[in-house]
Design a protein around this motif. Structure first.
Motif, short mmCIF file in Angstrom:
data_model
loop_
_atom_site.label_atom_id
_atom_site.label_comp_id
_atom_site.label_asym_id
_atom_site.label_seq_id
_atom_site.Cartn_x
_atom_site.Cartn_y
_atom_site.Cartn_z
N GLY A 47 109.61 44.94 34.59
CA GLY A 47 110.96 45.11 35.30
C GLY A 47 110.80 46.49 35.95
O GLY A 47 111.13 46.49 37.03
N LEU A 48 110.42 47.50 34.99
CA LEU A 48 110.33 48.93 35.71
C LEU A 48 109.33 48.96 36.88
O LEU A 48 109.43 49.82 37.84
N ALA A 49 108.04 48.38 36.69
CA ALA A 49 107.22 48.43 37.53
C ALA A 49 107.53 47.81 39.13
O ALA A 49 107.16 47.97 40.15
N GLY A 50 108.46 46.61 38.91
CA GLY A 50 109.12 46.05 40.20
C GLY A 50 110.17 46.91 40.78
O GLY A 50 110.49 46.45 41.68
N THR A 51 110.63 47.90 40.36
CA THR A 51 111.79 48.84 40.66
C THR A 51 111.21 50.00 41.83
O THR A 51 110.44 50.73 41.29
N ALA A 52 111.86 50.20 42.85
CA ALA A 52 111.50 51.08 43.90
C ALA A 52 112.40 52.33 43.51
O ALA A 52 113.65 52.15 43.70
N ARG A 53 111.76 53.28 43.21
CA ARG A 53 112.87 54.65 42.96
C ARG A 53 113.29 55.17 44.42
O ARG A 53 112.62 54.93 45.19
N ALA A 54 114.46 55.56 44.34
CA ALA A 54 115.37 56.06 45.47
C ALA A 54 114.53 57.24 45.92
O ALA A 54 113.78 58.06 45.24
N VAL A 55 114.34 57.30 47.54
CA VAL A 55 113.47 58.25 48.07
C VAL A 55 114.11 58.59 49.46
O VAL A 55 115.13 57.72 49.65
N ASP A 56 114.05 59.82 49.89
CA ASP A 56 114.64 59.98 51.11
C ASP A 56 113.84 59.52 52.64
O ASP A 56 112.67 59.23 52.13
N LEU A 57 114.33 59.48 53.41
CA LEU A 57 113.57 59.25 54.69
C LEU A 57 112.04 59.98 54.84
O LEU A 57 111.34 59.38 55.05
N ASP A 58 112.50 61.07 54.67
CA ASP A 58 111.22 62.20 55.03
C ASP A 58 110.03 61.98 53.92
O ASP A 58 109.01 61.89 54.53
N THR A 59 110.43 61.52 53.00
CA THR A 59 109.44 61.44 51.55
C THR A 59 108.85 60.15 52.04
O THR A 59 107.48 59.81 52.05
N LEU A 60 109.63 58.97 52.38
CA LEU A 60 109.03 57.66 52.67
C LEU A 60 107.91 57.58 53.82
O LEU A 60 106.79 57.25 53.72
N VAL A 61 108.48 58.28 54.85
CA VAL A 61 107.62 58.38 55.99
C VAL A 61 106.24 59.42 55.68
O VAL A 61 105.17 58.75 56.15
N SER A 62 106.28 60.35 54.96
CA SER A 62 105.08 61.09 54.81
C SER A 62 104.20 60.55 53.81
O SER A 62 103.20 60.58 53.82
N GLN A 63 104.74 59.76 52.82
CA GLN A 63 104.08 58.93 52.01
C GLN A 63 103.33 57.72 52.71
O GLN A 63 101.98 57.64 52.37
N ASN A 64 103.76 57.21 53.53
CA ASN A 64 103.21 56.21 54.24
C ASN A 64 101.91 56.74 55.09
O ASN A 64 100.85 56.14 55.35
N ALA A 65 102.43 57.97 55.64
CA ALA A 65 101.28 58.49 56.55
C ALA A 65 100.12 59.02 55.57
O ALA A 65 98.79 58.74 56.10
#
Length: 246
Positions: free
Chosen positions: A15-33
């Motif tokens: 269950g924990l593995a399927g949970t997305a931890r809260a992130v801010d927009l800049d973190t999400l964008v930079s992690q994708n890059a």
């Protein structure tokens, strides 16, 4: 402290593995890059060319698609080795060609669809570049689909067109998007909700690209189109006349 039996612990871990931890927009964008190869690698993609196989319920064809950072694109569609259709965008002018009608200007809606294909973050641009190009990004929480708790990201392009992206919380790659649009706008302009799944990411010139795209009708799950990439060529030599009508 409460102790759980081993089976319960395993269940909780899943269950924990399927949970997305809260992130801010800049973190999400930079992690994708970073997941795709890094901002410098993505920025080095000036032109993207690929050979594709398109399968739809009524036909199967081959194609060659090319797009550039300076706003040009072209797709040539072939059936049994014969060119049967071309669409292109030479910066501001969009046109199409077929054997029966020859070359003619594309509708404004069709031209917009061609531009969207260049701007969206799968070919020459990255997600991290969208805001700098006049588009808007905003987080929309999480949504669980097929057991994955995706980060949901809404993009509004500069012309108002909206796309919802689903970012995997473990790989940081975009695995799905949803758009309200026509599948083939100049053949049938009626919009509907279409989900595209991006699969089989592979590195080319240091950047990850999806090598398979499956489009489904959201209302029914029906597969509308499957695009399989055969080869991707980054920064090939291109003649500007290739994007001009004959």
């Amino acid at each position: 402290m409460t102790k759980f039996p081993p089976i319960a612990c395993a269940f909780l871990a899943l269950g924990l593995a399927g949970t997305a931890r809260a992130v801010d927009l800049d973190t999400l964008v930079s992690q994708n890059a970073a997941a795709r190869g890094g901002e410098p690698a993505i920025a080095s993609v000036d032109a993207y060319e690929t050979d594709i196989r398109i399968v739809e319920p009524q036909f199967a064809v081959d194609g060659t698609y090319v797009a550039t950072r300076d706003g040009r694109m072209r797709i040539d569609v072939r059936s049994e080795g014969e060119r049967v259709f071309t669409e292109a965008l030479d910066r501001e002018r969009a046109w199409s060609w077929d054997p029966e009608n020859g070359a003619r200007d594309t509708s404004a809606v069709g031209a917009a669809a061609l531009r969207h294909g260049i701007e969206l973050p799968f070919k020459v641009f990255g997600l991290h570049e969208m805001r700098g190009r006049g588009h808007r990004l905003e987080l929309a929480g999480t949504e669980t689909l097929d057991g994955v708790a995706y980060h949901v990201l809404r993009a509004t392009l500069s012309d108002g067109f909206e796309v919802t992206y689903y970012v995997n919380p473990e790989t940081w790659l975009i695995e799905r998007d949803r758009q309200r649009r026509a599948l083939h706008v100049d053949a049938d302009p009626a919009p509907e909700w279409i989900e595209t799944r991006y699969e089989d990411y592979r590195p080319v010139a240091g950047v990850l690209f999806p090598f398979r795209q499956v489009e489904r009708r959201v209302a029914t799950g029906e597969v509308l189109s499957t695009v399989t990439v055969g080869e991707i060529r980054i920064n090939p030599r291109l003649d500007a006349s290739r994007f001009s009508p004959p």
